[in-house]
Design an enzyme around this catalytic site. Structure first.
Site, short mmCIF file in Angstrom:
data_model
loop_
_atom_site.label_atom_id
_atom_site.label_comp_id
_atom_site.label_asym_id
_atom_site.label_seq_id
_atom_site.Cartn_x
_atom_site.Cartn_y
_atom_site.Cartn_z
N LYS A 20 0.83 -1.20 0.00
CA LYS A 20 0.00 0.00 0.00
C LYS A 20 0.87 1.26 0.00
O LYS A 20 2.10 1.17 0.19
CB LYS A 20 -0.92 -0.04 1.23
CG LYS A 20 -1.94 -1.19 1.22
CD LYS A 20 -2.81 -1.14 2.48
CE LYS A 20 -3.84 -2.25 2.50
NZ LYS A 20 -4.67 -2.18 3.75
N TYR A 60 -12.32 -2.73 -3.07
CA TYR A 60 -12.88 -2.74 -1.71
C TYR A 60 -14.41 -2.70 -1.69
O TYR A 60 -15.01 -2.20 -0.73
CB TYR A 60 -12.30 -1.58 -0.90
CG TYR A 60 -10.85 -1.83 -0.48
CD1 TYR A 60 -10.53 -2.93 0.33
CD2 TYR A 60 -9.81 -0.98 -0.86
CE1 TYR A 60 -9.22 -3.18 0.73
CE2 TYR A 60 -8.50 -1.23 -0.48
CZ TYR A 60 -8.21 -2.32 0.32
OH TYR A 60 -6.90 -2.56 0.71
N ASN A 123 -1.66 -0.15 7.46
CA ASN A 123 -1.16 -1.50 7.76
C ASN A 123 -0.35 -2.10 6.60
O ASN A 123 -0.19 -3.31 6.50
CB ASN A 123 -2.29 -2.42 8.24
CG ASN A 123 -3.38 -2.61 7.19
OD1 ASN A 123 -3.26 -2.12 6.07
ND2 ASN A 123 -4.41 -3.34 7.54
N HIS A 126 -1.70 -5.41 1.48
CA HIS A 126 -2.95 -6.13 1.28
C HIS A 126 -2.64 -7.52 0.74
O HIS A 126 -1.74 -7.68 -0.08
CB HIS A 126 -3.84 -5.40 0.27
CG HIS A 126 -4.96 -6.25 -0.24
ND1 HIS A 126 -6.13 -6.44 0.47
CD2 HIS A 126 -5.06 -7.02 -1.36
CE1 HIS A 126 -6.90 -7.28 -0.20
NE2 HIS A 126 -6.28 -7.65 -1.32
N GLU A 137 -9.30 -9.83 -7.66
CA GLU A 137 -8.36 -8.72 -7.48
C GLU A 137 -7.28 -8.71 -8.56
O GLU A 137 -6.91 -7.65 -9.06
CB GLU A 137 -7.75 -8.79 -6.07
CG GLU A 137 -8.79 -8.50 -4.99
CD GLU A 137 -8.36 -8.94 -3.59
OE1 GLU A 137 -7.19 -9.34 -3.40
OE2 GLU A 137 -9.21 -8.90 -2.68
#
Ligand code: IDP
Length: 158
Positions: A20, A60, A123, A126, A137
């Site tokens: 990310k 998402y 975080n 992914h 995805e």
């Protein structure tokens, strides 16, 4: 014939992994890729890109309407990410294990989020959580021809 014995009964899978924007900005790309390589997974596609609104919403979709959704979309589109496809036996579960729990507070030390993360909103990485999500995805970020088919020399030893 070694590969037949070693791989018999195991599931060779492809998983979608994305470093990310915070992972890219913190220059953890090399550190993170190296963990996947050492684990024994094989990189079959990688692309540095800025996620579009459309890609973010598709990625998402399951979180649409949740309180954190707007900030999640804003964050994931805020800077370059590294989108990757990794392949190997049980690659999806192994990827999730390397990454650790969603909240870095709960992620075990030794996992990527456990070692480098502080907060759920940042975080770092992914990873697809099922075969269906992985396929979905991968298709958001890669054309089929961008996945590279090759065999590593180490193949029989992993
Ligand atoms: P995962 O990334 O571990 O698969 P998901 O539940 O799919 O976790 O959530 C996607 C992302 O949305 C998380 O990685 C995190 O960045 C963010 N997120 C999830 N739950 C929360 C929350 O309760 N507050 C803020 N952000 C969240």
């Amino acid at each position: 014939y070694g590969s037949v014995i070693l791989m018999g009964g195991y599931h060779v899978e492809r998983t979608f992994i994305m470093i990310k924007p915070d992972g890219v900005q913190r220059r953890l790309i090399g550190e993170i890729i190296s963990r996947f390589e050492r684990k024994g997974l094989k990189l079959i596609a990688a692309k540095l890109l800025k996620v579009s609104e459309e890609q973010a919403r598709a990625h998402y979709a399951e979180h649409a309407g949740k309180p954190f959704y707007p900030s999640l979309i804003e964050f994931i589109t805020s800077g370059p990410v590294l989108a990757m496809v990794w392949q190997g036996v049980d690659a999806i579960q192994h990827g999730r294990a390397l990454i650790g729990k969603t909240n870095p507070l709960e992620a075990a030390a030794g996992t990527i989020r456990g070692d480098y993360g502080i907060h759920t909103n940042r975080n770092l990485i992914h990873g697809a959580d099922s075969k269906e999500s992985a396929e979905r995805e991968i298709a958001i970020y890669f054309a089929p021809g961008e996945l590279v088919d090759y065999e590593l020399a180490q193949h029989h030893w992993i």
